[in-house]
Design an enzyme around this catalytic site. Structure first.
Site, PDB file in Angstrom:
ATOM      1  N   GLY A  71       0.840  -1.189   0.000  1.00  0.00           N
ATOM      2  CA  GLY A  71       0.000   0.000   0.000  1.00  0.00           C
ATOM      3  C   GLY A  71       0.874   1.238   0.000  1.00  0.00           C
TER       4      GLY A  71
ATOM      5  N   CYS B  35       6.251   0.160   7.927  1.00  0.00           N
ATOM      6  CA  CYS B  35       5.818   1.255   7.049  1.00  0.00           C
ATOM      7  C   CYS B  35       6.994   1.693   6.187  1.00  0.00           C
ATOM      8  CB  CYS B  35       5.321   2.434   7.890  1.00  0.00           C
ATOM      9  SG  CYS B  35       4.859   3.873   6.913  1.00  0.00           S
ATOM     10  N   LEU B  36       6.737   1.917   4.904  1.00  0.00           N
ATOM     11  CA  LEU B  36       7.792   2.357   3.986  1.00  0.00           C
ATOM     12  C   LEU B  36       8.368   3.712   4.393  1.00  0.00           C
ATOM     13  CD1 LEU B  36       6.095   1.398   0.577  1.00  0.00           C
ATOM     14  CD2 LEU B  36       7.925   0.157   1.753  1.00  0.00           C
TER      15      LEU B  36
ATOM     16  N   GLN C 133       2.890   9.950   1.299  1.00  0.00           N
ATOM     17  CA  GLN C 133       4.209   9.301   1.339  1.00  0.00           C
ATOM     18  C   GLN C 133       5.087   9.667   0.145  1.00  0.00           C
ATOM     19  OE1 GLN C 133       2.433   5.200   2.199  1.00  0.00           O
ATOM     20  NE2 GLN C 133       4.377   5.149   3.308  1.00  0.00           N
TER      21      GLN C 133
ATOM     22  N   HIS D 110      -2.431   7.436   7.185  1.00  0.00           N
ATOM     23  CA  HIS D 110      -1.498   8.346   6.500  1.00  0.00           C
ATOM     24  C   HIS D 110      -2.218   9.618   6.034  1.00  0.00           C
ATOM     25  CE1 HIS D 110       2.396   6.444   6.312  1.00  0.00           C
ATOM     26  NE2 HIS D 110       1.927   5.316   5.815  1.00  0.00           N
TER      27      HIS D 110
ATOM     28  N   HIS E  51      -4.140   1.418   7.753  1.00  0.00           N
ATOM     29  CA  HIS E  51      -2.801   2.021   7.730  1.00  0.00           C
ATOM     30  C   HIS E  51      -2.755   3.186   6.730  1.00  0.00           C
ATOM     31  CE1 HIS E  51       1.721   1.603   8.021  1.00  0.00           C
ATOM     32  NE2 HIS E  51       1.605   2.304   6.903  1.00  0.00           N
TER      33      HIS E  51
HETATM   34 ZN    ZN Z   1       2.926   3.481   5.820  1.00  0.00          ZN
END
Ligand code: ZN
Length: 174
Positions: A50, A95-96, A55, A141, A137
């Site tokens: 995702g 999380c990235l 992000q 964000h 999630h």
């Molecule tokens: Zn994330």
């Protein structure tokens, strides 16, 4: 052609903003469609399951996801609204935008949301487990929330499974 955008990390102010609602008229703008294509490209390259627009430093209420199971197609969700959330469970998550860490977080195991797809059509998505976790999630964000805000025992991965979660190799979560 889609290209890979830079994923910003915890500490960047855009991750802490409440993202702006997307004007449905904007969805058909070629630049907006390009953003969606780029977000898929960036998510798959990471790899992750995702990715939310903040992000990639775009403060708009939009995310893409692909949990890569037999039940769910890749999805684009614009202006999501949670319609159902039930059955609290503890899940391990990464999380990235917080690379190299995992933690335990309490989430709902069963979630349904509505929103718009990339054509501006109304959609409803419902699922359990990883799919539900990912929806929550990504919506976090859009509200400027990172899982580490609420997670317990945030740590450097100790097992191979945890390492995969931290690398988002199998997922943003597991
Ligand atoms: Zn994330």
């Amino acid at each position: 052609m889609p290209y890979i955008r830079e994923i910003i990390h915890d500490g960047h102010p855009t991750l802490r903003k409440v993202a702006k609602k997307v004007d449905p008229k904007e969805i058909h703008d070629p630049l907006f469609q390009q953003l969606i294509d780029d977000m898929f490209e960036t998510m798959y390259a990471a790899p992750g399951v995702g990715l939310a627009a903040p992000q990639v430093n775009v403060s708009k209420r939009l995310f893409v996801m692909d949990v890569q199971d037999d039940e769910h197609e890749p999805a684009v969700v614009i202006n999501p609204k949670v319609e159902l959330a039930q059955d609290e469970v503890e899940m391990t998550e990464g999380c990235l935008s917080v690379p190299g860490y995992v933690g335990e977080i309490t989430r709902f195991d069963h979630v349904a949301i509505t929103g718009l797809d990339r054509h501006g059509q109304k959609i409803r998505l419902e699922g359990r487990g990883l799919f539900a976790q990912c929806l929550q999630h990504e919506i976090d964000h859009l509200n400027g929330v990172l899982y580490v805000d609420r997670a317990k025992n945030v740590r450097i991965p100790e097992t191979e499974e945890e390492q995969q979660i931290a690398d988002a190799a199998q997922a943003e979560a597991s």
